[in-house]
Design a protein around this motif. Structure first.
Motif, PDB file in Angstrom:
ATOM      1  N   GLY A 131      45.332  20.743-137.747  1.00  0.00           N
ATOM      2  CA  GLY A 131      46.037  21.247-136.578  1.00  0.00           C
ATOM      3  C   GLY A 131      45.459  20.840-135.235  1.00  0.00           C
ATOM      4  N   ALA A 132      44.646  19.781-135.189  1.00  0.00           N
ATOM      5  CA  ALA A 132      44.200  19.308-133.877  1.00  0.00           C
ATOM      6  C   ALA A 132      45.309  18.443-133.295  1.00  0.00           C
ATOM      7  CB  ALA A 132      42.912  18.513-134.017  1.00  0.00           C
ATOM      8  N   GLU A 133      45.795  18.839-132.111  1.00  0.00           N
ATOM      9  CA  GLU A 133      46.958  18.147-131.578  1.00  0.00           C
ATOM     10  C   GLU A 133      46.622  16.743-131.110  1.00  0.00           C
ATOM     11  OE1 GLU A 133      48.996  20.163-128.466  1.00  0.00           O
ATOM     12  OE2 GLU A 133      49.431  21.842-129.798  1.00  0.00           O
ATOM     13  N   PHE A 134      45.417  16.585-130.573  1.00  0.00           N
ATOM     14  CA  PHE A 134      45.090  15.321-129.940  1.00  0.00           C
ATOM     15  C   PHE A 134      44.472  14.324-130.922  1.00  0.00           C
ATOM     16  CE2 PHE A 134      42.733  12.639-126.895  1.00  0.00           C
ATOM     17  CZ  PHE A 134      43.857  12.159-126.253  1.00  0.00           C
ATOM     18  N   ALA A 135      44.342  14.729-132.211  1.00  0.00           N
ATOM     19  CA  ALA A 135      43.619  13.880-133.158  1.00  0.00           C
ATOM     20  C   ALA A 135      44.299  12.534-133.362  1.00  0.00           C
ATOM     21  CB  ALA A 135      43.460  14.607-134.481  1.00  0.00           C
ATOM     22  N   ALA A 136      45.624  12.544-133.528  1.00  0.00           N
ATOM     23  CA  ALA A 136      46.307  11.286-133.835  1.00  0.00           C
ATOM     24  C   ALA A 136      46.233  10.296-132.669  1.00  0.00           C
ATOM     25  CB  ALA A 136      47.747  11.565-134.247  1.00  0.00           C
ATOM     26  N   PRO A 137      46.517  10.732-131.428  1.00  0.00           N
ATOM     27  CA  PRO A 137      46.310   9.790-130.313  1.00  0.00           C
ATOM     28  C   PRO A 137      44.852   9.346-130.195  1.00  0.00           C
ATOM     29  CG  PRO A 137      47.598  11.643-129.577  1.00  0.00           C
ATOM     30  CD  PRO A 137      47.158  11.967-130.955  1.00  0.00           C
ATOM     31  N   ALA A 138      43.919  10.254-130.545  1.00  0.00           N
ATOM     32  CA  ALA A 138      42.505   9.872-130.481  1.00  0.00           C
ATOM     33  C   ALA A 138      42.223   8.708-131.412  1.00  0.00           C
ATOM     34  CB  ALA A 138      41.622  11.063-130.838  1.00  0.00           C
ATOM     35  N   ILE A 139      42.877   8.691-132.590  1.00  0.00           N
ATOM     36  CA  ILE A 139      42.659   7.581-133.524  1.00  0.00           C
ATOM     37  C   ILE A 139      43.137   6.279-132.905  1.00  0.00           C
ATOM     38  CG2 ILE A 139      43.355   6.622-135.728  1.00  0.00           C
ATOM     39  CD1 ILE A 139      43.455   9.398-136.813  1.00  0.00           C
ATOM     40  N   VAL A 140      44.348   6.323-132.317  1.00  0.00           N
ATOM     41  CA  VAL A 140      44.886   5.099-131.721  1.00  0.00           C
ATOM     42  C   VAL A 140      43.962   4.612-130.606  1.00  0.00           C
ATOM     43  CG1 VAL A 140      46.863   4.097-130.560  1.00  0.00           C
ATOM     44  CG2 VAL A 140      47.211   5.793-132.320  1.00  0.00           C
ATOM     45  N   PHE A 141      43.489   5.567-129.788  1.00  0.00           N
ATOM     46  CA  PHE A 141      42.598   5.191-128.694  1.00  0.00           C
ATOM     47  C   PHE A 141      41.283   4.637-129.225  1.00  0.00           C
ATOM     48  CE2 PHE A 141      39.478   6.244-125.369  1.00  0.00           C
ATOM     49  CZ  PHE A 141      40.006   5.469-124.366  1.00  0.00           C
ATOM     50  N   TYR A 142      40.756   5.262-130.286  1.00  0.00           N
ATOM     51  CA  TYR A 142      39.506   4.778-130.873  1.00  0.00           C
ATOM     52  C   TYR A 142      39.683   3.364-131.404  1.00  0.00           C
ATOM     53  CZ  TYR A 142      34.983   5.080-133.074  1.00  0.00           C
ATOM     54  OH  TYR A 142      33.670   4.872-133.384  1.00  0.00           O
ATOM     55  N   LEU A 143      40.834   3.116-132.036  1.00  0.00           N
ATOM     56  CA  LEU A 143      41.084   1.768-132.567  1.00  0.00           C
ATOM     57  C   LEU A 143      41.078   0.748-131.435  1.00  0.00           C
ATOM     58  CD1 LEU A 143      43.837   2.498-135.205  1.00  0.00           C
ATOM     59  CD2 LEU A 143      41.549   1.678-135.652  1.00  0.00           C
TER      60      LEU A 143
ATOM     61  N   PRO B  22      45.791   0.552-113.181  1.00  0.00           N
ATOM     62  CA  PRO B  22      45.940   1.677-114.099  1.00  0.00           C
ATOM     63  C   PRO B  22      44.602   2.028-114.735  1.00  0.00           C
ATOM     64  CG  PRO B  22      46.870  -0.307-115.036  1.00  0.00           C
ATOM     65  CD  PRO B  22      46.539  -0.623-113.627  1.00  0.00           C
ATOM     66  N   GLY B  23      44.284   3.294-114.767  1.00  0.00           N
ATOM     67  CA  GLY B  23      43.021   3.729-115.347  1.00  0.00           C
ATOM     68  C   GLY B  23      43.129   3.817-116.851  1.00  0.00           C
ATOM     69  N   VAL B  24      42.082   4.344-117.449  1.00  0.00           N
ATOM     70  CA  VAL B  24      42.055   4.459-118.901  1.00  0.00           C
ATOM     71  C   VAL B  24      43.052   5.525-119.350  1.00  0.00           C
ATOM     72  CG1 VAL B  24      40.273   6.203-119.135  1.00  0.00           C
ATOM     73  CG2 VAL B  24      40.444   4.412-120.827  1.00  0.00           C
ATOM     74  N   ASP B  25      43.458   6.401-118.399  1.00  0.00           N
ATOM     75  CA  ASP B  25      44.464   7.412-118.733  1.00  0.00           C
ATOM     76  C   ASP B  25      45.740   6.765-119.265  1.00  0.00           C
ATOM     77  OD1 ASP B  25      42.628   9.040-117.694  1.00  0.00           O
ATOM     78  OD2 ASP B  25      43.651   9.382-115.782  1.00  0.00           O
ATOM     79  N   THR B  26      46.045   5.586-118.716  1.00  0.00           N
ATOM     80  CA  THR B  26      47.251   4.903-119.171  1.00  0.00           C
ATOM     81  C   THR B  26      47.173   4.624-120.665  1.00  0.00           C
ATOM     82  OG1 THR B  26      46.747   3.661-117.186  1.00  0.00           O
ATOM     83  CG2 THR B  26      48.857   3.227-118.238  1.00  0.00           C
ATOM     84  N   LEU B  27      45.982   4.193-121.106  1.00  0.00           N
ATOM     85  CA  LEU B  27      45.822   3.910-122.529  1.00  0.00           C
ATOM     86  C   LEU B  27      46.028   5.170-123.347  1.00  0.00           C
ATOM     87  CD1 LEU B  27      42.777   1.504-122.941  1.00  0.00           C
ATOM     88  CD2 LEU B  27      45.182   1.022-123.153  1.00  0.00           C
ATOM     89  N   VAL B  28      45.423   6.274-122.882  1.00  0.00           N
ATOM     90  CA  VAL B  28      45.538   7.530-123.616  1.00  0.00           C
ATOM     91  C   VAL B  28      46.995   7.977-123.654  1.00  0.00           C
ATOM     92  CG1 VAL B  28      44.783   9.913-123.708  1.00  0.00           C
ATOM     93  CG2 VAL B  28      43.202   8.168-122.982  1.00  0.00           C
ATOM     94  N   GLU B  29      47.680   7.835-122.493  1.00  0.00           N
ATOM     95  CA  GLU B  29      49.090   8.221-122.447  1.00  0.00           C
ATOM     96  C   GLU B  29      49.920   7.391-123.411  1.00  0.00           C
ATOM     97  OE1 GLU B  29      50.585  10.739-121.023  1.00  0.00           O
ATOM     98  OE2 GLU B  29      48.574  11.400-120.461  1.00  0.00           O
ATOM     99  N   THR B  30      49.634   6.072-123.419  1.00  0.00           N
ATOM    100  CA  THR B  30      50.374   5.199-124.332  1.00  0.00           C
ATOM    101  C   THR B  30      50.147   5.621-125.775  1.00  0.00           C
ATOM    102  OG1 THR B  30      49.676   3.505-122.787  1.00  0.00           O
ATOM    103  CG2 THR B  30      50.949   2.791-124.666  1.00  0.00           C
ATOM    104  N   ALA B  31      48.880   5.964-126.093  1.00  0.00           N
ATOM    105  CA  ALA B  31      48.575   6.387-127.455  1.00  0.00           C
ATOM    106  C   ALA B  31      49.360   7.647-127.803  1.00  0.00           C
ATOM    107  CB  ALA B  31      47.076   6.640-127.591  1.00  0.00           C
ATOM    108  N   LYS B  32      49.424   8.582-126.837  1.00  0.00           N
ATOM    109  CA  LYS B  32      50.162   9.832-127.090  1.00  0.00           C
ATOM    110  C   LYS B  32      51.633   9.542-127.324  1.00  0.00           C
ATOM    111  CE  LYS B  32      47.546  13.392-124.713  1.00  0.00           C
ATOM    112  NZ  LYS B  32      47.327  13.956-123.382  1.00  0.00           N
ATOM    113  N   GLU B  33      52.176   8.665-126.439  1.00  0.00           N
ATOM    114  CA  GLU B  33      53.591   8.325-126.563  1.00  0.00           C
ATOM    115  C   GLU B  33      53.874   7.709-127.922  1.00  0.00           C
ATOM    116  OE1 GLU B  33      55.493   5.568-123.661  1.00  0.00           O
ATOM    117  OE2 GLU B  33      54.657   7.066-122.307  1.00  0.00           O
TER     118      GLU B  33
END
Lengths: 499, 101
Positions: free
Chosen positions: A324-336, A478-489
């Motif tokens: 149930g961690a909401e941010f886990a899946a985007p975190a994987i994409v960002f880590y990759l 664009p900062g690193v936030d863009t990457l995180v946002e893209t991962a979330k999207e």
């Protein structure tokens, strides 16, 4: 129909490039540099086209009347396509010198590399298990050949042998799992499996769990998680540098593309079981990988061991998805993405050096490297810091998100172990930095070698730093936030389930 | 006795087990590739039987794809085998000893 063709064009360009390269490799007059240029040209075309399509397509099935729902195009697959294409482009550009220094490269090498990229792109689009299997095999078989490409080297052939025998064995588990799922569900579409379990929560549940476990065996093998890791170090060492780089940075991401899609959709109802399995695998992977990385003297083998550890961090995040961690899946994409940047850079520098001196790159060879080549040493330091997860590099942010999601899902032990392992990893990464800076050398200082390879490595180093500190500091960038946002999207685009 | 889906699935499982044991126990490279063929083809039997059971042709279509994949895997493997034999004069797995990891 026209839109479908446009969306399929990047895939088509890559496979077309592979065929063109195969055809012209028949003419002996074409030089390696030209092959490289042609391959990069096709990849860049596909990359630019994909970049324009990144956002505007949300969940479209490719050629639906023809292929049913076998190929899905969403932000997730587009993002991964971009990563594969970038990985292949960067691999080819960095190794320009390396190809020319060695006598065993020819046109077919580039053709196979493009076929492999095509397989990976199909893998990220696959919405059906047999399609996923076929694309995984297209990618793997090309990589098998590439690993053994140095015919003259016994090590290379041996690495290929290990890889092909174990790889063929492991991939049969995927297809066995698919057959079992087909038996229970009557269909192999990822969405159909999801809705079948949704509608029949108790029917043949054991069979489905066994089937999904078989599929997971293959995936864990391909990412080199610990019970199935015995091939990783030997294969990484035996393979030529460009291919080690390609496998570590690009192929691993491709396997995670299909794993994430499957895990977020089909595994949904079995998270309580699979989270436990993944927790155990993550623990042994982290510990086993660290032990392997510490005990190596060869840098290539050390990086191979460390790639196992990185797979372990990713498994932590995967198990937190289920809890149930909401941010886990985007975190994987960002880590990759972050691992891609640092691994490409580190392997790139190794192959850049290997192109110029023909000896093994052990730790001792790097004694006093900072006096010999100060700029390369500085860049190597950046990559090592990022791999170790040092603050002010992109690797730190990536690890931070992973541990955050582990804590959010209540896996305090796993988060603690992950942080401990990150501390242990400082030993083998900083050993290299210490050797480079604190020892004298007899070699003459060399000038910074301006060229394609070194500038691409420099770009990677810049991106690694930018990902760590440049968050909104520099205007108009664009900062690193863009990457995180893209991962979330990207994750949202698969989590929305119109099945 | 009528042959039902279960018989085919049991046959498929037995073949898969044979293949698995083959990959683990055999030292001869050629036999290793045979064993992987058995593994993939045992799954094919399963696919064909299930597809007949559901009366839906997709499974049999998959079997063809898997045959193609098995063939390409072995083609690459045989290429390596020829290279290996030229160098070592034998196709035994015990010759593999350069790297210990």
């Amino acid at each position: 129909m026209i839109e479908d063709i446009l969306l399929a064009l990047p895939l088509a360009i890559v496979v077309l490039g592979a065929i063109v390269l195969m055809l012209i490799s028949h003419f002996p007059t074409v030089s390696l540099k030209k092959y490289n240029l042609i391959a990069v040209f096709f990849l860049v075309c596909a990359f630019i086209l994909k970049l324009t399509q990144l956002d505007d397509s949300n969940h479209i099935y490719l050629f639906e009347p023809l292929f049913n729902k076998m190929f899905v195009i969403d932000t997730f697959s587009n993002l991964f396509d971009l990563l594969f294409l970038a990985g292949a482009i960067v691999t080819l550009l960095i190794n320009t010198h390396y190809f020319q220094e060695r006598d065993y490269y020819n046109g077919e090498f580039f053709s196979l590399l493009l076929f492999s990229v095509f397989g990976m792109m199909m893998l990220s689009h696959a919405n059906e298990l047999v399609t996923a299997f076929i694309s995984l095999e297209i990618a793997s078989i090309s990589v098998y050949i590439l690993v053994g490409y140095n015919k003259n080297s016994l090590k290379s052939s041996e690495a290929m042998l290990t890889y092909i025998v174990l790889g063929a064995l492991s991939s049969t588990f995927f297809i066995l799992g698919t057959a079992l799922i087909y038996g229970v569900v009557g269909s192999t579409f990822i969405g159909d499996i999801y809705s079948f379990i949704q509608n029949n929560p108790t029917k043949e549940i054991t069979m489905l769990i066994v089937a999904l476990m078989f599929i997971m065996v293959t995936i864990l093998f391909k990412i080199g998680a610990v019970p199935f890791h015995s091939w990783v170090i030997d294969v990484y060492q035996g393979a030529p540098y460009p291919i080690t780089m390609f496998m570590a940075a690009t192929f691993k991401i491709a396997v995670f593309a299909i794993f994430l899609r499957l895990y977020l959709i089909d595994f949904t109802h079995f998270y309580d079981i699979f989270s436990k399995i993944l927790q155990v695998v993550a623990v042994v992977t982290l510990i086993g990988g660290s032990w392997l990385a510490i005990s190596q003297n060869n840098l290539k083998r050390m990086l191979a061991g460390s790639s196992i550890v990185h797979a372990g961090y990713l498994l932590i995040a995967l198990s937190s998805i289920g809890l149930g961690a909401e941010f886990a899946a985007p975190a994987i994409v960002f880590y990759l993405m972050s691992y891609f940047l640092s691994a490409v850079g580190a392997f790139g520098i190794l192959s850049f050096i290997a192109a110029q001196r023909r000896r093994r790159a052990t730790f001792d060879d790097f004694k006093g490297f900072s006096q010999e080549r100060p700029y390369l040493a500085a860049m190597m330091t950046i990559f090592m810091l990022s791999l170790a997860g040092f603050p002010s590099t992109i690797g730190f942010l990536a690890k931070f998100y992973i541990f955050l999601s582990a804590i959010e899902s209540g896996q305090i032990f796993l988060a603690g172990l992950g942080i401990t392992v990150a501390f242990i990893s400082i030993y083998y990464y900083f050993k290299l930095i210490a050797l480079m800076y604190f020892y004298p050398t007899d070699e003459e200082p060399k000038k910074f070698p301006f060229g394609i390879s070194s500038s691409v490595i420099f770009l990677m180093a810049l991106l690694t730093i930018w990902g760590g500190v440049g968050t909104g500091w520099i205007p108009f960038l664009p900062g690193v936030d863009t990457l995180v946002e893209t991962a979330k999207e990207a994750i949202n685009s698969i989590s929305v389930k119109p099945y | 006795m009528e042959i039902t889906l279960n018989h085919y699935l049991v046959l498929s499982t037995i073949l898969f087990a044979i293949g698995l044991i083959g990959v683990m126990r055999r030292k001869n490279l050629l036999m290793l590739f045979f064993a992987t063929e058995i593994l993939l083809n045992s799954v094919n039997i399963g696919f064909a039987a299930i597809s007949h059971y559901y009366g839906d042709l997709t499974g049999q279509m998959f079997a063809f794809f898997i045959i193609a994949i098995a063939a390409s895997e072995v083609a690459v493997g045989l290429g390596l085998l020829v290279l290996w034999y030229k160098r070592n004069g034998s196709i035994d797995l015990d010759m593999m000893s350069t790297m210990k990891g």
